[in-house]
Design an enzyme around this catalytic site. Sequence first.
Site, PDB file in Angstrom:
ATOM      1  N   SER A 143      -9.727  -6.329  -1.297  1.00 55.07           N
ATOM      2  CA  SER A 143      -7.537  -5.432  -1.757  1.00 55.07           C
ATOM      3  C   SER A 143      -7.219  -7.379  -1.671  1.00 55.07           C
ATOM      4  CB  SER A 143      -6.755  -5.026  -0.540  1.00 55.07           C
ATOM      5  OG  SER A 143      -5.782  -5.238  -0.393  1.00 55.07           O
ATOM      6  N   TYR A 156      -4.008  -2.481   8.670  1.00 58.74           N
ATOM      7  CA  TYR A 156      -4.912  -2.712   7.058  1.00 58.74           C
ATOM      8  C   TYR A 156      -4.780  -4.265   7.056  1.00 58.74           C
ATOM      9  CZ  TYR A 156      -4.705  -1.599   1.816  1.00 58.74           C
ATOM     10  OH  TYR A 156      -4.781  -1.495   1.159  1.00 58.74           O
TER      11      TYR A 156
HETATM   12  P1  NAD Z   1      -4.616   6.670  -3.718  1.00 58.54           P
HETATM   13  O1  NAD Z   1      -3.839   6.867  -2.224  1.00 58.54           O
HETATM   14  O2  NAD Z   1      -4.596   6.455  -5.125  1.00 58.54           O
HETATM   15  O3  NAD Z   1      -6.360   6.613  -3.531  1.00 58.54           O
HETATM   16  C1  NAD Z   1      -7.099   6.561  -2.675  1.00 58.54           C
HETATM   17  C2  NAD Z   1      -8.541   7.854  -1.810  1.00 58.54           C
HETATM   18  O4  NAD Z   1      -8.680   8.322  -0.945  1.00 58.54           O
HETATM   19  C3  NAD Z   1      -7.221   8.766  -1.893  1.00 58.54           C
HETATM   20  O5  NAD Z   1      -8.133   9.805  -3.039  1.00 58.54           O
HETATM   21  C4  NAD Z   1      -7.444  10.195  -1.202  1.00 58.54           C
HETATM   22  O6  NAD Z   1      -7.647  11.167  -1.184  1.00 58.54           O
HETATM   23  C5  NAD Z   1      -8.909   9.675  -0.183  1.00 58.54           C
HETATM   24  N1  NAD Z   1      -9.044   9.331   0.909  1.00 58.54           N
HETATM   25  C6  NAD Z   1      -8.464   9.312   2.036  1.00 58.54           C
HETATM   26  N2  NAD Z   1      -8.969   9.302   3.244  1.00 58.54           N
HETATM   27  C7  NAD Z   1      -9.721  10.211   3.184  1.00 58.54           C
HETATM   28  C8  NAD Z   1     -10.636  10.538   3.488  1.00 58.54           C
HETATM   29  N3  NAD Z   1     -10.759  10.466   5.043  1.00 58.54           N
HETATM   30  N4  NAD Z   1     -11.632  10.982   3.224  1.00 58.54           N
HETATM   31  C9  NAD Z   1     -12.015  10.578   1.349  1.00 58.54           C
HETATM   32  N5  NAD Z   1     -11.788  10.398   0.741  1.00 58.54           N
HETATM   33  C10 NAD Z   1     -10.554  10.385   1.560  1.00 58.54           C
HETATM   34  O7  NAD Z   1      -4.391   5.274  -3.180  1.00 58.54           O
HETATM   35  P2  NAD Z   1      -5.256   3.543  -4.298  1.00 58.54           P
HETATM   36  O8  NAD Z   1      -3.795   2.659  -4.285  1.00 58.54           O
HETATM   37  O9  NAD Z   1      -6.011   3.847  -5.247  1.00 58.54           O
HETATM   38  O10 NAD Z   1      -6.533   3.168  -3.110  1.00 58.54           O
HETATM   39  C11 NAD Z   1      -7.313   3.222  -4.007  1.00 58.54           C
HETATM   40  C12 NAD Z   1      -8.055   2.361  -2.585  1.00 58.54           C
HETATM   41  O11 NAD Z   1      -7.614   0.651  -3.225  1.00 58.54           O
HETATM   42  C13 NAD Z   1      -7.864   1.648  -1.069  1.00 58.54           C
HETATM   43  O12 NAD Z   1      -8.813   1.441  -0.363  1.00 58.54           O
HETATM   44  C14 NAD Z   1      -6.542   0.816  -0.717  1.00 58.54           C
HETATM   45  O13 NAD Z   1      -6.723   0.179  -0.010  1.00 58.54           O
HETATM   46  C15 NAD Z   1      -7.691  -0.408  -2.477  1.00 58.54           C
HETATM   47  N6  NAD Z   1      -6.147  -0.749  -2.991  1.00 58.54           N
HETATM   48  C16 NAD Z   1      -4.925  -0.187  -3.322  1.00 58.54           C
HETATM   49  C17 NAD Z   1      -3.780  -1.067  -3.683  1.00 58.54           C
HETATM   50  C18 NAD Z   1      -3.052  -1.054  -4.495  1.00 58.54           C
HETATM   51  O14 NAD Z   1      -2.110  -1.351  -4.010  1.00 58.54           O
HETATM   52  N7  NAD Z   1      -2.837   0.178  -4.479  1.00 58.54           N
HETATM   53  C19 NAD Z   1      -4.478  -2.806  -3.570  1.00 58.54           C
HETATM   54  C20 NAD Z   1      -5.432  -3.004  -2.979  1.00 58.54           C
HETATM   55  C21 NAD Z   1      -5.997  -2.533  -2.997  1.00 58.54           C
END
Ligand code: NAD
Length: 259
Positions: A143, A156
């Site tokens: 991230s 976070y």
């Molecule tokens: P999202 O909520 O769409 O995806 C996260 C996924 O993780 C979901 O499908 C959720 O069900 C799953 N999850 C959560 N807890 C879980 C558990 N205990 N066991 C199994 N699955 C679990 O959100 P996203 O933004 O696509 O996040 C994906 C990754 O990207 C994360 O690591 C997040 O920190 C990172 N990220 C997101 C952003 C943003 O702006 N959205 C930016 C940088 C990094």
Amino acid sequence: MGRLEGYAALVTGGGKGIGRAVVDRFVAEGARVGVLVRSAADMDDLSAAHGDKVAPVQGDVRSWQDNVHTVETVVARFGKLDVLVPNAGVYDFSDPFESIEGADLEARYRELFDVNVLGYLQAARAGLVPLRESRGSIIFTLSSSSFFSGGGGTLYVSSKHALTGTLKQLAYELAPDIRVNAVAPGGTRTGLGGLPSDARELNAIDGFEEMVARTTPLGFLSEPEDHAGLYVTLASREESRFVTAEIIRSDGGLEVRGR
Ligand code: NAD
């Protein structure tokens, strides 16, 4: 001919958001993909979209057994494991440190770090044997919060910084058999959620899109698909066989912030 023809991959948290975009792109590039998801609805969605090109498994990244079961499912279905993408994560919605009661800190820390850090460690550990056999690779979703403050709260941001150290040590220990790299997205339109007790979602935050656009040099909120091709490049032995311990930022240029 796809860039990942014949590859077998595993993505955690691949039912939605960035993980789902990676699954869709990997399949489009010819890979077969195991996907660890939280809900039966995510399993149904993936199967409806990709049929037997995906192997969805319902589970929780905090559980060692669920990680092992997902790896075993991929190897049983697709014969091997070439690429592992630890990606499932939860957010703290930038809650200020002082707003967390001291007595609640340990529980909040454990819930968030168990998903964001332990979940990545367990996925990587569960995949080691088949990844060594295939001379495969691990690709973390990191991230902009792995580098900068202000994109999340203290819990976070510290969890995402912890993963940069994890990546470096794993790349060091697992070379030359397994390459370990990462993609570090910036603000992305997803429903990223919080702890189980927290009903908030990233894309429902008032003014989120405008805030990201205003503070990002490239001036817009990214979509999950905007990052997916970078995972393909890192996964492909042809395209990146000399690349390990690398983190590709896909954050609209936060390093040169100035808007
Ligand atoms: P999202 O909520 O769409 O995806 C996260 C996924 O993780 C979901 O499908 C959720 O069900 C799953 N999850 C959560 N807890 C879980 C558990 N205990 N066991 C199994 N699955 C679990 O959100 P996203 O933004 O696509 O996040 C994906 C990754 O990207 C994360 O690591 C997040 O920190 C990172 N990220 C997101 C952003 C943003 O702006 N959205 C930016 C940088 C990094």
